[in-house]
Design a protein around this motif. Structure first.
Motif, mmCIF file in Angstrom:
data_model
loop_
_atom_site.group_PDB
_atom_site.id
_atom_site.type_symbol
_atom_site.label_atom_id
_atom_site.label_comp_id
_atom_site.label_asym_id
_atom_site.label_seq_id
_atom_site.Cartn_x
_atom_site.Cartn_y
_atom_site.Cartn_z
ATOM 1 N N GLU A 190 -57.180 42.482 -11.708
ATOM 2 C CA GLU A 190 -59.063 43.084 -11.270
ATOM 3 C C GLU A 190 -59.374 41.930 -12.458
ATOM 4 O OE1 GLU A 190 -59.740 46.355 -9.746
ATOM 5 O OE2 GLU A 190 -57.931 47.486 -9.741
ATOM 6 N N GLY A 191 -60.337 40.750 -11.795
ATOM 7 C CA GLY A 191 -61.418 40.552 -13.211
ATOM 8 C C GLY A 191 -63.126 40.420 -12.503
ATOM 9 N N ILE A 192 -63.864 40.305 -12.977
ATOM 10 C CA ILE A 192 -65.074 40.696 -13.988
ATOM 11 C C ILE A 192 -65.223 39.143 -14.257
ATOM 12 C CG2 ILE A 192 -65.878 41.633 -15.784
ATOM 13 C CD1 ILE A 192 -67.807 42.720 -14.551
ATOM 14 N N ASP A 193 -66.133 38.515 -13.391
ATOM 15 C CA ASP A 193 -66.665 37.009 -13.969
ATOM 16 C C ASP A 193 -68.025 37.237 -14.108
ATOM 17 O OD1 ASP A 193 -67.299 34.017 -14.513
ATOM 18 O OD2 ASP A 193 -66.259 33.736 -12.458
ATOM 19 N N GLN A 229 -62.858 49.364 -15.401
ATOM 20 C CA GLN A 229 -62.272 48.299 -16.614
ATOM 21 C C GLN A 229 -61.873 47.294 -15.664
ATOM 22 O OE1 GLN A 229 -60.187 51.252 -19.118
ATOM 23 N NE2 GLN A 229 -61.330 50.610 -20.670
ATOM 24 N N PHE A 230 -61.388 46.332 -16.554
ATOM 25 C CA PHE A 230 -60.840 44.632 -15.582
ATOM 26 C C PHE A 230 -59.104 44.887 -17.014
ATOM 27 C CE2 PHE A 230 -65.043 45.865 -14.527
ATOM 28 C CZ PHE A 230 -65.361 45.552 -13.625
ATOM 29 N N ASP A 231 -58.193 44.076 -15.467
ATOM 30 C CA ASP A 231 -57.297 43.587 -16.063
ATOM 31 C C ASP A 231 -58.016 42.000 -17.138
ATOM 32 O OD1 ASP A 231 -55.212 45.296 -15.328
ATOM 33 O OD2 ASP A 231 -55.595 44.567 -13.409
ATOM 34 N N PHE A 232 -59.199 41.367 -16.677
ATOM 35 C CA PHE A 232 -59.799 40.721 -17.648
ATOM 36 C C PHE A 232 -60.882 40.501 -17.286
ATOM 37 C CE2 PHE A 232 -58.308 38.464 -12.832
ATOM 38 C CZ PHE A 232 -59.286 37.923 -13.216
ATOM 39 N N VAL A 233 -61.656 39.840 -18.025
ATOM 40 C CA VAL A 233 -62.808 39.241 -18.029
ATOM 41 C C VAL A 233 -62.527 37.604 -18.012
ATOM 42 C CG1 VAL A 233 -65.188 39.772 -19.190
ATOM 43 C CG2 VAL A 233 -63.511 41.719 -18.938
ATOM 44 N N TYR A 234 -63.462 36.743 -17.264
ATOM 45 C CA TYR A 234 -64.114 35.660 -17.117
ATOM 46 C C TYR A 234 -65.713 35.775 -17.338
ATOM 47 C CZ TYR A 234 -63.864 30.513 -15.547
ATOM 48 O OH TYR A 234 -63.396 29.662 -15.995
#
Length: 87
Positions: free
Chosen positions: A23-26, A58-63
């Motif tokens: 899961e990510g957020i851009d 929370q996310f696994d990655f932030v882009y």
């Protein structure tokens, strides 16, 4: 900047594909999120300088392509990163 994520994906290698999983957020994606399944976050969603006021998960990655140069205080914004610690 128009369609920066689409342009950047064309030059990705194995590293980018390996770390941008889950899961990510851009942040600052406009109409071009890095993947269709990420949570997009842009000006209409709130001030990314205070992202934790707007995003409570929370996310696994932030882009955040071409976003940090617009932050008032990059170090303070980075501390607020809504990302899970690496295990």
């Amino acid at each position: 900047m128009a369609h920066e994520s689409s342009k950047t994906r064309k030059v990705w290698g194995a590293l980018e594909h390996a770390v941008l999983q889950g899961e990510g957020i851009d942040i600052g994606c406009g109409t071009d999120p890095v993947f269709p399944h990420v949570m997009p976050f842009d000006l209409a969603d709130g001030d990314a300088n205070e992202i934790l006021r707007h995003v409570q998960r929370q996310f696994d990655f932030v882009y955040a392509s071409h976003c940090l140069e617009h932050m008032r205080k990059v170090d303070a914004a980075s501390i607020q990163c809504p990302c899970q610690p690496l295990s």
